[in-house]
Design a protein around this motif. Sequence first.
Motif, PDB file in Angstrom:
ATOM      1  N   ALA A 167       0.824  -1.200   0.000  1.00  0.00           N
ATOM      2  CA  ALA A 167       0.000   0.000   0.000  1.00  0.00           C
ATOM      3  C   ALA A 167       0.857   1.248   0.000  1.00  0.00           C
ATOM      4  CB  ALA A 167      -0.925  -0.015   1.212  1.00  0.00           C
ATOM      5  N   ILE A 168       1.972   1.210   0.764  1.00  0.00           N
ATOM      6  CA  ILE A 168       2.850   2.384   0.832  1.00  0.00           C
ATOM      7  C   ILE A 168       3.443   2.678  -0.545  1.00  0.00           C
ATOM      8  CG2 ILE A 168       4.937   3.301   1.914  1.00  0.00           C
ATOM      9  CD1 ILE A 168       3.299   2.814   4.198  1.00  0.00           C
ATOM     10  N   MET A 169       3.856   1.606  -1.228  1.00  0.00           N
ATOM     11  CA  MET A 169       4.394   1.829  -2.565  1.00  0.00           C
ATOM     12  C   MET A 169       3.316   2.409  -3.475  1.00  0.00           C
ATOM     13  SD  MET A 169       7.472   0.906  -2.228  1.00  0.00           S
ATOM     14  CE  MET A 169       8.266   0.631  -3.784  1.00  0.00           C
ATOM     15  N   LEU A 170       2.104   1.951  -3.265  1.00  0.00           N
ATOM     16  CA  LEU A 170       1.005   2.422  -4.119  1.00  0.00           C
ATOM     17  C   LEU A 170       0.730   3.903  -3.890  1.00  0.00           C
ATOM     18  CD1 LEU A 170      -1.065   1.726  -6.216  1.00  0.00           C
ATOM     19  CD2 LEU A 170      -2.594   0.924  -4.444  1.00  0.00           C
ATOM     20  N   VAL A 171       0.927   4.372  -2.634  1.00  0.00           N
ATOM     21  CA  VAL A 171       0.661   5.789  -2.345  1.00  0.00           C
ATOM     22  C   VAL A 171       1.499   6.682  -3.252  1.00  0.00           C
ATOM     23  CG1 VAL A 171       0.950   7.592  -0.615  1.00  0.00           C
ATOM     24  CG2 VAL A 171      -0.079   5.440   0.019  1.00  0.00           C
ATOM     25  N   PHE A 172       2.748   6.260  -3.486  1.00  0.00           N
ATOM     26  CA  PHE A 172       3.631   7.089  -4.315  1.00  0.00           C
ATOM     27  C   PHE A 172       3.060   7.262  -5.725  1.00  0.00           C
ATOM     28  CE2 PHE A 172       6.756   5.449  -1.198  1.00  0.00           C
ATOM     29  CZ  PHE A 172       7.121   6.668  -0.689  1.00  0.00           C
ATOM     30  N   VAL A 173       2.272   6.291  -6.155  1.00  0.00           N
ATOM     31  CA  VAL A 173       1.652   6.387  -7.477  1.00  0.00           C
ATOM     32  C   VAL A 173       0.287   7.069  -7.360  1.00  0.00           C
ATOM     33  CG1 VAL A 173       0.927   5.077  -9.488  1.00  0.00           C
ATOM     34  CG2 VAL A 173       2.785   4.231  -8.067  1.00  0.00           C
ATOM     35  N   CYS A 222      -4.920   8.046  -0.043  1.00  0.00           N
ATOM     36  CA  CYS A 222      -4.335   7.137   0.956  1.00  0.00           C
ATOM     37  C   CYS A 222      -5.284   5.973   1.230  1.00  0.00           C
ATOM     38  CB  CYS A 222      -4.035   7.875   2.255  1.00  0.00           C
ATOM     39  SG  CYS A 222      -2.736   9.088   2.073  1.00  0.00           S
ATOM     40  N   TRP A 223      -6.574   6.297   1.332  1.00  0.00           N
ATOM     41  CA  TRP A 223      -7.558   5.257   1.584  1.00  0.00           C
ATOM     42  C   TRP A 223      -7.583   4.271   0.414  1.00  0.00           C
ATOM     43  CZ3 TRP A 223     -12.176   4.218  -1.076  1.00  0.00           C
ATOM     44  CH2 TRP A 223     -13.014   3.262  -0.456  1.00  0.00           C
ATOM     45  N   LEU A 224      -7.504   4.845  -0.791  1.00  0.00           N
ATOM     46  CA  LEU A 224      -7.497   4.025  -2.000  1.00  0.00           C
ATOM     47  C   LEU A 224      -6.308   3.070  -1.972  1.00  0.00           C
ATOM     48  CD1 LEU A 224      -9.324   4.200  -4.582  1.00  0.00           C
ATOM     49  CD2 LEU A 224      -7.349   5.260  -5.686  1.00  0.00           C
ATOM     50  N   ALA A 225      -5.156   3.620  -1.618  1.00  0.00           N
ATOM     51  CA  ALA A 225      -3.947   2.798  -1.585  1.00  0.00           C
ATOM     52  C   ALA A 225      -4.099   1.700  -0.547  1.00  0.00           C
ATOM     53  CB  ALA A 225      -2.740   3.663  -1.264  1.00  0.00           C
ATOM     54  N   TYR A 226      -4.707   2.052   0.607  1.00  0.00           N
ATOM     55  CA  TYR A 226      -4.899   1.064   1.661  1.00  0.00           C
ATOM     56  C   TYR A 226      -5.785  -0.072   1.172  1.00  0.00           C
ATOM     57  CZ  TYR A 226      -6.843  -0.851   5.984  1.00  0.00           C
ATOM     58  OH  TYR A 226      -7.272  -1.693   6.968  1.00  0.00           O
ATOM     59  N   MET A 227      -6.859   0.298   0.458  1.00  0.00           N
ATOM     60  CA  MET A 227      -7.778  -0.730  -0.005  1.00  0.00           C
ATOM     61  C   MET A 227      -7.167  -1.566  -1.122  1.00  0.00           C
ATOM     62  SD  MET A 227     -10.216  -0.425   1.970  1.00  0.00           S
ATOM     63  CE  MET A 227     -11.402  -1.584   1.276  1.00  0.00           C
ATOM     64  N   PHE A 265      -2.606  -4.528  -5.525  1.00  0.00           N
ATOM     65  CA  PHE A 265      -1.449  -3.936  -6.202  1.00  0.00           C
ATOM     66  C   PHE A 265      -0.213  -4.819  -6.026  1.00  0.00           C
ATOM     67  CE2 PHE A 265       2.291  -1.158  -5.588  1.00  0.00           C
ATOM     68  CZ  PHE A 265       2.385  -0.612  -6.855  1.00  0.00           C
ATOM     69  N   GLU A 266      -0.058  -5.299  -4.792  1.00  0.00           N
ATOM     70  CA  GLU A 266       1.098  -6.149  -4.503  1.00  0.00           C
ATOM     71  C   GLU A 266       1.036  -7.431  -5.333  1.00  0.00           C
ATOM     72  OE1 GLU A 266       1.504  -6.348  -0.311  1.00  0.00           O
ATOM     73  OE2 GLU A 266       3.476  -7.304  -0.411  1.00  0.00           O
ATOM     74  N   SER A 267      -0.176  -7.987  -5.457  1.00  0.00           N
ATOM     75  CA  SER A 267      -0.316  -9.211  -6.252  1.00  0.00           C
ATOM     76  C   SER A 267       0.019  -8.929  -7.706  1.00  0.00           C
ATOM     77  CB  SER A 267      -1.739  -9.737  -6.164  1.00  0.00           C
ATOM     78  OG  SER A 267      -2.118  -9.880  -4.839  1.00  0.00           O
ATOM     79  N   ALA A 268      -0.469  -7.784  -8.191  1.00  0.00           N
ATOM     80  CA  ALA A 268      -0.310  -7.512  -9.613  1.00  0.00           C
ATOM     81  C   ALA A 268       1.133  -7.154  -9.962  1.00  0.00           C
ATOM     82  CB  ALA A 268      -1.252  -6.393 -10.021  1.00  0.00           C
ATOM     83  N   PHE A 269       1.787  -6.403  -9.099  1.00  0.00           N
ATOM     84  CA  PHE A 269       3.101  -5.875  -9.474  1.00  0.00           C
ATOM     85  C   PHE A 269       4.268  -6.629  -8.851  1.00  0.00           C
ATOM     86  CE2 PHE A 269       0.494  -2.543 -10.950  1.00  0.00           C
ATOM     87  CZ  PHE A 269       1.225  -1.807 -11.859  1.00  0.00           C
ATOM     88  N   PHE A 270       4.068  -7.190  -7.658  1.00  0.00           N
ATOM     89  CA  PHE A 270       5.212  -7.772  -6.956  1.00  0.00           C
ATOM     90  C   PHE A 270       4.970  -9.230  -6.603  1.00  0.00           C
ATOM     91  CE2 PHE A 270       5.197  -3.212  -5.959  1.00  0.00           C
ATOM     92  CZ  PHE A 270       6.379  -2.864  -6.588  1.00  0.00           C
ATOM     93  N   ALA A 271       4.295  -9.926  -7.454  1.00  0.00           N
ATOM     94  CA  ALA A 271       4.085 -11.360  -7.286  1.00  0.00           C
ATOM     95  C   ALA A 271       3.433 -11.687  -5.944  1.00  0.00           C
ATOM     96  CB  ALA A 271       5.387 -12.136  -7.444  1.00  0.00           C
ATOM     97  N   GLY A 272       2.661 -10.751  -5.416  1.00  0.00           N
ATOM     98  CA  GLY A 272       1.891 -11.030  -4.215  1.00  0.00           C
ATOM     99  C   GLY A 272       2.602 -10.777  -2.904  1.00  0.00           C
ATOM    100  N   ASP A 273       3.898 -10.608  -2.919  1.00  0.00           N
ATOM    101  CA  ASP A 273       4.611 -10.407  -1.659  1.00  0.00           C
ATOM    102  C   ASP A 273       5.864  -9.578  -1.943  1.00  0.00           C
ATOM    103  OD1 ASP A 273       5.850 -10.431   0.728  1.00  0.00           O
ATOM    104  OD2 ASP A 273       5.722 -12.591   1.053  1.00  0.00           O
ATOM    105  N   LEU A 274       5.776  -8.301  -1.606  1.00  0.00           N
ATOM    106  CA  LEU A 274       6.883  -7.419  -1.983  1.00  0.00           C
ATOM    107  C   LEU A 274       8.187  -7.800  -1.305  1.00  0.00           C
ATOM    108  CD1 LEU A 274       6.606  -3.805  -2.831  1.00  0.00           C
ATOM    109  CD2 LEU A 274       8.521  -4.432  -1.408  1.00  0.00           C
TER     110      LEU A 274
END
Lengths: 874, 584
Positions: free
Chosen positions: A562-568, A609-614, A619-628
């Motif tokens: 989620a934190i990585m997603l916030v940057f986007v 931020c809420w969006l990133a949290y949800m 996002f992690e599954s899609a971009f980082f194989a589910g586990d960053l």
Amino acid sequence: MRPAAFSSPVLERSMTNQRLRQRGTRRSVLIADKMADWTITVGGLLVIFAVLGIMFFLAEVVGPLFGGGKVEGHRSYQLTAMDDAVFVNTDEYRTMSVRVSADGRVESFHLATGTPLVATQLDFDGHKATAVGATVQRNDVAFGFDDGTVRFGQVALRAEVLTEQMLPQGLRPLSETDLTDGEAVYTSIPGNQFRKVYLDLVLDEPQVVSESGAAIVAIDYRMGGSVERPTRSFVTVDADGIARLSRAETRINLMTRAATTNIRTSTLPALPEGIQASAVAMTTQADQVYVAERNGTVYRFDTRNVAEPTLAETVRLTPQGVDLTVMAFLNGEQALFIGGADGSANIWFRLQIEGAATLDGYKMVLTRELTPHEAPVTGFDSSMRRKSLVTSDAAGNVWFRHATSEQVLLQVKRDGASAEDLLMLSPRDDAMILLGRDGADIWNIRVPHPETTWRTIFGKVWYEGYPEPGYTWQSSSGNDTFEPKFSLIPLIFGTMKATFYSLLFAVPIALMGAIYTSEFLHPRLRGAVKPVMEMMESLPTVVLGFIAALILAPLVETWIGAIMLVFVALPLSLIAAAYLWQILPQSTVLRLQGVPKFLFMGAVVLFSCWLAYMAGPAFESAFFAGDLKAWTTGNIGSGTPFMFLLLLPLSFAALTFVFNRSIGHAFRQRLREMDKSKAGVVDALRWLAMLAAAGLVSYAFASLLAMVGYDPRGGVVDSYVQRNALVVGFVMGFAVIPNIYTLAEDALNAVPSSLRAASLASGATPWQTAVWVILPTAMSGVFAAVMIGMGRAVGETMIVVMAAGNTPVLDWNIFNGLRTLSANIAVELPESVKDGTLYRMLFLAALSLFIMTFCINTVAEVIRQRFRKRAFQL
Amino acid sequence: MSISVEEKSLTGVPVPEVTAKPRKLRHYGTDLAASGEPFLWGLGGALALGILLILGFLTLIFWNGVTTFWPKPIKVVTLTDGSLVAGEPRRDDLYRVGAEVLVTLPEDVRAQIAAKDGYAHRVMYRIGNYDLYNEDFRWVPDFVVEKVETPRDFFFFERQEWGPFIGTIQKVTVNGQETDPAALGFAGITSEQERARERWRQIRKIERSDIGVINHEMEQIRLRLRRIELRQGADSPELHEARLQAEARMAVLQQDYARLAEQAAAIRAEDAKFSITLAEVGGREKEVPLSQIVRFYPANDMGLLQKAGVYFSRWGEFLGDEPREANTEGGILPAIFGTVVMTLLMVVIVAPFGVITALYLREYAKQGRLVSIVRISVNNLAGVPSIVYGVFGVGFFAYTVGGSIDAIFYPERLPSPTFGTGGILWSALTLALLTVPVVIVASEEALAAVPRSMREGSLACGASKWQTIKHVVLPHAMPGIMTGLILAMARGAGEVAPLMLVGVVKLAPELPIDGFFPYVHLERSFMHLGFHIFDVGFQSRNSEAGKPMVFVTTLLLLALIVMMNSSAIYIRNRLKKKFVNAHF
């Protein structure tokens, strides 16, 4: 304006009143004035000197690190002639020395005066000792004889503390502090006590080692193990060229005190016929044996299995045609010192090297070429505590060196020396003793910090046990033979890394916030925001560190996706909101201008931020194989999605540039002809189209990079550690935001409002005014603000101590920890010994910090003052 | 032509047809690029983010700090495997379920977790009973919970040692007699516990202060003998005489000591007859002396008023008592005391130096290149890292100056250092050095703000320079100087890094001010709020157990600093207003 001017006599004389004239200025006023004058001037200057004094004091403490050594005293005296002395020993307190000759004569003498003390004879049965080996502490000795036998014994100098009452009668003085009874020396020490130093001689029965009766030519002897399991090992080489190893391991049962000894003896693999062995060296664990031939060839045996030793490597350690004169271990038995007949003094490491053509995979590597002597190296002794060593040559030069720093710290010379002289460094590294046939030279020395030079602190150093030279900070360990490694580079690097990441976070937020505050924010809000930011400036950083380490670090670890997603998500949703805002009809926009608009902005930030949290897990599954965290190790997933994210802003910027250069103008002309809402819709669509295009471009590039084989993991992103640079950057950024913000805001505010008014009156929008008029004018002030923020980040301590993991590594990985100069001082200074090397090194770290921040701040301050002057003139 | 260039630079867009079709210009109302809306939102968003971060941070600290002491209910959780967990729910979160846990779970639970992207909800309970469980906290994931209850008979006990106990009361022993707790009632047990606490306080008073006085005197006698020995020699008649006197006095003291020890033993024997037997949720029992229980309450059977009572009694203990349980429980009075004394000492040192330097720079020194260099260096000295001052403090003040003081004035105590190690004086001096730039800059600004006309008026009336400064300049600059001093105090009170090197300790045995001559002991090490946060939050056995304490301490420190800062800002603003009218 001196006070006397107020009691001007002219003024008084013009008065008619006589009494007034005589009154003048009261004496007390004059005195008070004078005193205030003095106190204030002296006080003011004193503070300034005190401030400068800090730097000088730090430098003064650091200074001795780079000083060499000092010979504090030199004595040279005659002793009774002893033809073939084979062994010398000295006690820990530089009180007495003892020498042993090949035929067993033992003589001890008082070191300070040369007074002979004990003279006795060891019973060698008429044989001559042809080789002597001593343990590291030198008290236990093994003699090898010309008939192939070996005798063990002790030529120990022991010390014990006595009270005054325990002193024997009839002592005669030797020197100011020393008394003797003819054998032992009694030294008066503080607290009305005396230290007795005496010679302790023990000689065991001979053991036959060489059945053929060939003389022992070289022997080495080690005692090791623990209290419960002491080991005794020795290795011999006889005149026939046969090397034998024996290792005795005793097990003492702590309950019954019963000891069982297990002796294993073996003959080492045969050496070539007719070999002239000149030296043998063995480690305390008896797992390696080195036999040196006079011509420089060294045979390295792997004796980890005593029963089946193997010849691991045969290697020449001196150049062709140069004889080997000395081979011995340095302290720690990891490095081998080789002295040559050409005066060369080199140090070799046994290193595990991939593809080494040896039986055990290790290889001898020349790591240090010390300054060579002019004459053949004849004497050597290594320090028992550090990597210091003393060497002497045939011309009588005695040099005190340090292996790691490769420097020669002291050079002394003895006249009339011969190659047979015995050299010894006292156990506490405070005296060098060169023992000749009929005399001795003692140099009392003081070399407090032999291991540090500019090169060892700031350059790459090849430490023992390391495969290659590197920058290492490792100040302590539980081991006696441990060598502290003081390189400031990892710490300076850590400081830079922490500063970089925190500024990466703080500068955009602080500067953008400052521009918005000074140019666009509603005045009522501005009045509230500024004091809050100022108050945050003096927030104790220990609080931030606590939040970072105990609240944020676990949170970030769980929610890293989620934190990585916030940057986007954050920039995207703000820009999206802006395009939506453009679509709103003009009347609504005007009505909502000011405070409501700002509140909307805040809401968008919260929403993203809420969006990133949800969306974080998805996002992690899609971009980082589910586990960053697992992804960062490089074992799962690919680097493409991450590169896509990194390249997205770049490709968007590139596309925008291309667009503006090509059809941008025409597009904008068309927009101008539309009404505002419609233009807003079209512009929003344009933005979406460009975002999609940028996505495609960056994905294409990311795939291309992946095809080429580039993977971002292993560089800026790598294995995840809980306390890492991301957390530190975030929290330290949070700590410096108020600093940068307030100073930048001040600078922007200082731009005269006439400029602003002129620009707006010329028809520029507030945005154009801010970017093209205000910001360029205030640029130097804003820059100074960033510099001052940087200065604060460089020196910040508590946040880094608590949240950075304190690992001194050279690694840009944002998910790894770091150790800064300041954190290092805070962690290690309380445990360092006053005036020790670590203590001074930490002062050097403080001095470096002082100089770094002083430079940064001075530059910032000069720029700021210049800016102020300019802003004033405008 | 020049107009079109100007326009280009303002809008960033070339306007080539300006002269050709001047009428069209009027319609250019919707140049979206000129208003820069996306950029504006970027700027505004950054500011909003900054403010939200600050607000979030302050809320986090305030909320946690304020709610820490509020008694929370005790939940008894029955797990799917039949075991019971009793504790205060502390916090909950979503977490990623580890692979090794997942394989042990039944199919349907696994499917539920998978539906949440591998996350599951869990609650952390403070289970207490460290002596029985060897852990203070326990995470309970939702998927292992069978049911959660709040039974009314569960009590929360705060103990002098071993942390809290959560469980039920089994029996109470009063004066050696086993009593039924139901018959005694909560009020009855409470009054017994209060009496037991009173005994405990008596014992502590005897052991700490009464015996402490004796120990102090014995130590003084020993030091006096040593001093005489050092000055007059080991076999001087003075020493002999002093030794005789000392022996007589020592004998008296020994007697007193024995009497006090006897008293304490008597109370202790009496105290041993009062105890309480507790049972944890699993049924294991534990007998605890009643005097060891600091506070206890039926967590699930309390009215609002009772809860408020516990809440305020905890605040009272926090603000007015000593720490216990390695600082993670109890109070922080010594830390508050140490912080306040150190900060005041620092102000006493920094005020004259800062003001004198400012006076020198502004009123006495010739304004030239030198003064501007000095001003730059003073200004940026404020930016030198605090840890550097700490290093200087320990090297110069403690080791160099303190070492010399020890050698001259306290030879009898060597080799244990008196001033030659970290202490409150050295800390205050170090922080004074650290904050002197702040005071100088603020005082200078205040002095500069005093209108020239006032000075000239005073001088024209015949006042000398010092008189002018004393009676005209300083009084007018005073609010500004005060602002600087308060800001310096705020900075000094929150600084921890240098103090870690020059004299802060995690647990100081004695306060820097006490009843023994010379009453103020500047050489002593001390406790500090900021360091307390670092120590409890970071260096204690269980940082989770210390967290509430850290939050409350943080709240206190923050409140202190915010208070000082606001008063400084308030004074500054008033000053601005005052001087608007002060020009004459």
